[in-house]
Motif scaffolding. Sequence first.
Motif, PDB file in Angstrom:
ATOM      1  N   ALA A   1      33.613  10.857  -7.286  1.00 56.54           N
ATOM      2  CA  ALA A   1      32.822  11.821  -8.054  1.00 56.54           C
ATOM      3  C   ALA A   1      33.600  12.337  -9.250  1.00 56.54           C
ATOM      4  CB  ALA A   1      32.396  12.984  -7.151  1.00 56.54           C
ATOM      5  N   GLY A   2      34.877  12.631  -9.062  1.00 55.34           N
ATOM      6  CA  GLY A   2      35.705  13.127 -10.165  1.00 55.34           C
ATOM      7  C   GLY A   2      35.808  12.124 -11.299  1.00 55.34           C
ATOM      8  N   PRO A   3      36.232  10.862 -11.024  1.00 58.97           N
ATOM      9  CA  PRO A   3      36.274   9.863 -12.098  1.00 58.97           C
ATOM     10  C   PRO A   3      34.922   9.617 -12.758  1.00 58.97           C
ATOM     11  CG  PRO A   3      37.538   9.108 -10.216  1.00 58.97           C
ATOM     12  CD  PRO A   3      36.842  10.358  -9.780  1.00 58.97           C
ATOM     13  N   ALA A   4      33.821   9.678 -11.983  1.00 59.50           N
ATOM     14  CA  ALA A   4      32.486   9.474 -12.568  1.00 59.50           C
ATOM     15  C   ALA A   4      32.154  10.585 -13.548  1.00 59.50           C
ATOM     16  CB  ALA A   4      31.430   9.399 -11.473  1.00 59.50           C
ATOM     17  N   LEU A   5      32.428  11.837 -13.153  1.00 61.31           N
ATOM     18  CA  LEU A   5      32.199  12.964 -14.060  1.00 61.31           C
ATOM     19  C   LEU A   5      33.077  12.849 -15.300  1.00 61.31           C
ATOM     20  CD1 LEU A   5      31.928  15.903 -11.500  1.00 61.31           C
ATOM     21  CD2 LEU A   5      30.094  15.045 -12.973  1.00 61.31           C
ATOM     22  N   LEU A   6      34.302  12.428 -15.108  1.00 60.16           N
ATOM     23  CA  LEU A   6      35.215  12.272 -16.239  1.00 60.16           C
ATOM     24  C   LEU A   6      34.730  11.187 -17.194  1.00 60.16           C
ATOM     25  CD1 LEU A   6      37.900  13.298 -17.393  1.00 60.16           C
ATOM     26  CD2 LEU A   6      39.053  11.451 -16.128  1.00 60.16           C
ATOM     27  N   ALA A   7      34.216  10.074 -16.630  1.00 65.75           N
ATOM     28  CA  ALA A   7      33.720   8.978 -17.466  1.00 65.75           C
ATOM     29  C   ALA A   7      32.499   9.408 -18.269  1.00 65.75           C
ATOM     30  CB  ALA A   7      33.382   7.770 -16.596  1.00 65.75           C
ATOM     31  N   LEU A   8      31.534  10.076 -17.619  1.00 68.30           N
ATOM     32  CA  LEU A   8      30.359  10.541 -18.344  1.00 68.30           C
ATOM     33  C   LEU A   8      30.731  11.591 -19.376  1.00 68.30           C
ATOM     34  CD1 LEU A   8      27.502  10.841 -15.671  1.00 68.30           C
ATOM     35  CD2 LEU A   8      27.851   9.074 -17.393  1.00 68.30           C
ATOM     36  N   GLY A   9      31.651  12.483 -19.008  1.00 67.62           N
ATOM     37  CA  GLY A   9      32.088  13.495 -19.965  1.00 67.62           C
ATOM     38  C   GLY A   9      32.750  12.872 -21.189  1.00 67.62           C
ATOM     39  N   GLY A  10      33.555  11.838 -20.961  1.00 63.30           N
ATOM     40  CA  GLY A  10      34.185  11.154 -22.095  1.00 63.30           C
ATOM     41  C   GLY A  10      33.174  10.471 -22.985  1.00 63.30           C
ATOM     42  N   LEU A  11      32.165   9.833 -22.365  1.00 64.15           N
ATOM     43  CA  LEU A  11      31.130   9.158 -23.147  1.00 64.15           C
ATOM     44  C   LEU A  11      30.341  10.152 -23.994  1.00 64.15           C
ATOM     45  CD1 LEU A  11      29.561   6.601 -23.839  1.00 64.15           C
ATOM     46  CD2 LEU A  11      28.186   6.956 -21.772  1.00 64.15           C
ATOM     47  N   VAL A  12      29.967  11.276 -23.402  1.00 61.06           N
ATOM     48  CA  VAL A  12      29.228  12.303 -24.144  1.00 61.06           C
ATOM     49  C   VAL A  12      30.095  12.903 -25.241  1.00 61.06           C
ATOM     50  CG1 VAL A  12      28.163  14.582 -23.960  1.00 61.06           C
ATOM     51  CG2 VAL A  12      27.657  12.822 -22.253  1.00 61.06           C
TER      52      VAL A  12
ATOM     53  N   ALA B   1       0.830  -1.193   0.000  1.00 62.85           N
ATOM     54  CA  ALA B   1       0.000   0.000   0.000  1.00 62.85           C
ATOM     55  C   ALA B   1       0.861   1.238   0.000  1.00 62.85           C
ATOM     56  CB  ALA B   1      -0.907  -0.019   1.242  1.00 62.85           C
ATOM     57  N   GLY B   2       0.295   2.336  -0.450  1.00 64.32           N
ATOM     58  CA  GLY B   2       0.996   3.608  -0.429  1.00 64.32           C
ATOM     59  C   GLY B   2       1.914   3.774  -1.612  1.00 64.32           C
ATOM     60  N   VAL B   3       2.754   4.781  -1.534  1.00 61.18           N
ATOM     61  CA  VAL B   3       3.676   5.087  -2.612  1.00 61.18           C
ATOM     62  C   VAL B   3       5.097   4.928  -2.115  1.00 61.18           C
ATOM     63  CG1 VAL B   3       2.086   6.667  -3.742  1.00 61.18           C
ATOM     64  CG2 VAL B   3       3.659   7.546  -2.017  1.00 61.18           C
ATOM     65  N   ALA B   4       5.984   4.653  -3.047  1.00 56.39           N
ATOM     66  CA  ALA B   4       7.388   4.509  -2.677  1.00 56.39           C
ATOM     67  C   ALA B   4       7.958   5.879  -2.318  1.00 56.39           C
ATOM     68  CB  ALA B   4       8.163   3.886  -3.834  1.00 56.39           C
ATOM     69  N   ARG B   5       8.731   5.916  -1.209  1.00 58.20           N
ATOM     70  CA  ARG B   5       9.314   7.191  -0.830  1.00 58.20           C
ATOM     71  C   ARG B   5      10.553   7.472  -1.660  1.00 58.20           C
ATOM     72  NH1 ARG B   5      13.844   6.250   1.935  1.00 58.20           N
ATOM     73  NH2 ARG B   5      14.142   4.229   2.952  1.00 58.20           N
ATOM     74  N   ALA B   6      10.951   8.714  -1.692  1.00 59.96           N
ATOM     75  CA  ALA B   6      12.143   9.095  -2.442  1.00 59.96           C
ATOM     76  C   ALA B   6      13.378   8.614  -1.696  1.00 59.96           C
ATOM     77  CB  ALA B   6      12.184  10.611  -2.619  1.00 59.96           C
ATOM     78  N   GLY B   7      14.315   8.077  -2.432  1.00 57.26           N
ATOM     79  CA  GLY B   7      15.534   7.589  -1.818  1.00 57.26           C
ATOM     80  C   GLY B   7      16.591   8.685  -1.723  1.00 57.26           C
ATOM     81  N   ARG B   8      17.564   8.455  -0.873  1.00 56.17           N
ATOM     82  CA  ARG B   8      18.662   9.401  -0.727  1.00 56.17           C
ATOM     83  C   ARG B   8      19.755   9.034  -1.726  1.00 56.17           C
ATOM     84  NH1 ARG B   8      20.150   9.143   5.486  1.00 56.17           N
ATOM     85  NH2 ARG B   8      19.933   6.927   4.956  1.00 56.17           N
ATOM     86  N   PRO B   9      20.180   9.989  -2.560  1.00 48.74           N
ATOM     87  CA  PRO B   9      21.237   9.683  -3.521  1.00 48.74           C
ATOM     88  C   PRO B   9      22.524   9.259  -2.821  1.00 48.74           C
ATOM     89  CG  PRO B   9      20.173  11.779  -4.036  1.00 48.74           C
ATOM     90  CD  PRO B   9      19.676  11.368  -2.689  1.00 48.74           C
ATOM     91  N   VAL B  10      23.222   8.333  -3.431  1.00 45.79           N
ATOM     92  CA  VAL B  10      24.479   7.830  -2.875  1.00 45.79           C
ATOM     93  C   VAL B  10      25.580   8.848  -3.153  1.00 45.79           C
ATOM     94  CG1 VAL B  10      26.194   5.983  -2.975  1.00 45.79           C
ATOM     95  CG2 VAL B  10      23.760   5.448  -3.206  1.00 45.79           C
ATOM     96  N   ARG B  11      26.277   9.247  -2.100  1.00 42.94           N
ATOM     97  CA  ARG B  11      27.387  10.182  -2.274  1.00 42.94           C
ATOM     98  C   ARG B  11      28.611   9.426  -2.786  1.00 42.94           C
ATOM     99  NH1 ARG B  11      26.323  15.084  -0.517  1.00 42.94           N
ATOM    100  NH2 ARG B  11      24.578  15.411   0.944  1.00 42.94           N
ATOM    101  N   LEU B  12      29.231   9.974  -3.811  1.00 38.56           N
ATOM    102  CA  LEU B  12      30.334   9.278  -4.466  1.00 38.56           C
ATOM    103  C   LEU B  12      31.683   9.564  -3.817  1.00 38.56           C
ATOM    104  CD1 LEU B  12      29.310   9.821  -8.189  1.00 38.56           C
ATOM    105  CD2 LEU B  12      28.971   7.793  -6.785  1.00 38.56           C
ATOM    106  N   GLY B  13      31.785  10.661  -3.090  1.00 37.89           N
ATOM    107  CA  GLY B  13      33.041  10.986  -2.427  1.00 37.89           C
ATOM    108  C   GLY B  13      34.173  11.166  -3.414  1.00 37.89           C
ATOM    109  N   ALA B  14      35.257  10.416  -3.209  1.00 33.52           N
ATOM    110  CA  ALA B  14      36.436  10.535  -4.069  1.00 33.52           C
ATOM    111  C   ALA B  14      36.177  10.034  -5.483  1.00 33.52           C
ATOM    112  CB  ALA B  14      37.602   9.773  -3.444  1.00 33.52           C
TER     113      ALA B  14
END
Length: 500
Positions: A257-268, A242-255
Amino acid sequence: MTLLLAAAVALLALLPLGFVVAGMADVGWAGVRELVFRPRVAELLGNTARLVGGTVLLCAVLGVGAAWLVERSALPGRRVWHVLLVAPLAVPAFVNSYAWISLLPGLDTYGGALLVVTLSYFPFVYLPVVAAFRGLDPALEDTARGLGLSGPAVFRRVQLPQLRVALLGGSLLVALHVLAEFGALQMLRYPTFTTAIYDQYRATFNGPGATALAGVLMLLCLGLLLAELRLRGRRGYARTGAGVARAGRPVRLGALAGPALLALGGLVALSLAVPLGSLALWMVRGSSTALDRSALLETTGTTLGLAAVAAAVTTAMALPTGWLAVRARGRLATLLERSTYLGSSVPAIVIALALVTVSLEVTPWVYQTVPVLLAAYAILFLPRAIVTVRAAVEQAPPLYDDVAASLGSSPVDRLRRITLPLLAPGLGAGAALVFLAVVTELTATLLLAPIGTTTLATAFWSASSALEYGAAAPYAVVMVLLSAPATVLLSRDARRGLTT
C-alpha cells in the motif's frame, strides 16, 4: 436533403486526404521518391517511431496500473486519486512542455520529450481502462482465485484479455496525439514529422517538400488506425448472463500500500503539480510578467468568440450525420459517419496545409479569413460533436415526430418544436466538447488565423517562443481554467461507485 448535407460534411472532412493525394500525384513518382527516400526523412521517421512507441508503452503501463489501483484495490482515497489522475487533461501538452522546459532548460532531448508527452497523454489510456474495469464481472476473478491462481496470474489471464479493446483504443488515441503533436515537441526542439512540416512550410510556403512529409505522416496515421482495428479483432467480452454483476471485494495491498501510494503521488506530482507549480512561479517571479491586462482580456474574448462560433457551426454540421447514422442505418450512412472520423485523424498541420492550398487556388478571397479557420476546427473536432449527437438521436423516440407529421405539422415546424428540444442535451454536450477543444488548439490556428487575430494559444506561443516565460504564464493559466470543466465532466460519472 439530410443526405446531401451529410455528404457535404464528409467531403469537407476528407479534404485533407484529397489534398495530400493530389499533391503527391502532381509531384510524380520520381519527385516523391526524391523527396521521401532521403536521410532526413529516415531520421524523422526514426524520431517519430521512437517517440510514439515509447509513449504508448509508458502510457499503457501507467494507465493500466493506475486504473487497477483505483478500481480493484483497497487503496485509501480512490475517489480523490481518480480526479487527480484525470486532471492532467486540463493542461495542454504545449503548456506542460513550457512548464518543464522553463524549469529545466536541458530537457530538450528524447528523454525529455518522452517524459512530457507521456505525462500529458497517459489519461487517454487510464480513462477507458477504468471504464472497462468497472464493467467486468468480479465473479470471474473470484472463480480464478478459487482455482488457485495468484493475483498476478488473475490479472494476466482473466482481467487483461477483457481490457484489450479499451487498452488498444486508448493507446491509439495516444499514438495519434503524439503523431500530431507540434507545440510541445517544437518547444522541446525534438524533430518529428509535424515539426518538420511546419518548418518546411515556413521556409518554402507549402512547397512539395511539405506535401511529401504530410503524405508520409498521413500514411502513418492510417497505418495506426488499421493496426488497431486488426489487433482489436472481433472477439466479444460482453456479459450475457441473467441478473446484474455483483460488487467485488477490493484487493488488500498490505505491505504494498505504501509503495502504491508513493507511485500514484509521484505520477500526480509530475503530471499536475509540476506544470501548475511552474505557472504559479512564473506568474509571481517572472521578469516578463508585466502584462497589459487589456491585451489578455481582448485575447480571451477573441478565443471565446471563435470557440463559441466553432462549437455552434461544428455541432450544426454534425446533426445530419448523427441523424442519418441512427434513423437511416445502412452502408451509406455508416460510410459518411466514418469519413468524418478518418478526416479528423489527420494531424492539424496537414489539415491547415490543405485549407491553405484550397483557399489560395480555388477561393483566394477567403484566404486567411475566419471561415477557413472555422473549417479547420470543424474537420478536427467533428467526431466529438457527432458522438454526442448520435447518442441523443438514439434516445429520442421517433414516435413524437411521426405523430406530429400525421397531424399536418411541416418538417421545419417539427424540427423547431420537437426534434431540436429532444436533442438539446446532446447538442449542448457536443458543443461544449468542441468549445473546450478550440480554446487550446494551437497548430491550425498558427497557420490559418487572420492577420491580427490572436488567441490564448497563439499569444502563449509567441511569448514562450521568445523565452518570455512570465508573459506567457497568464495566457496558460486562463487556458487551464477554461479547460478545467472538461476534467469535471470526464471524472463525474466515474466517481459514482468508487469507495474511499
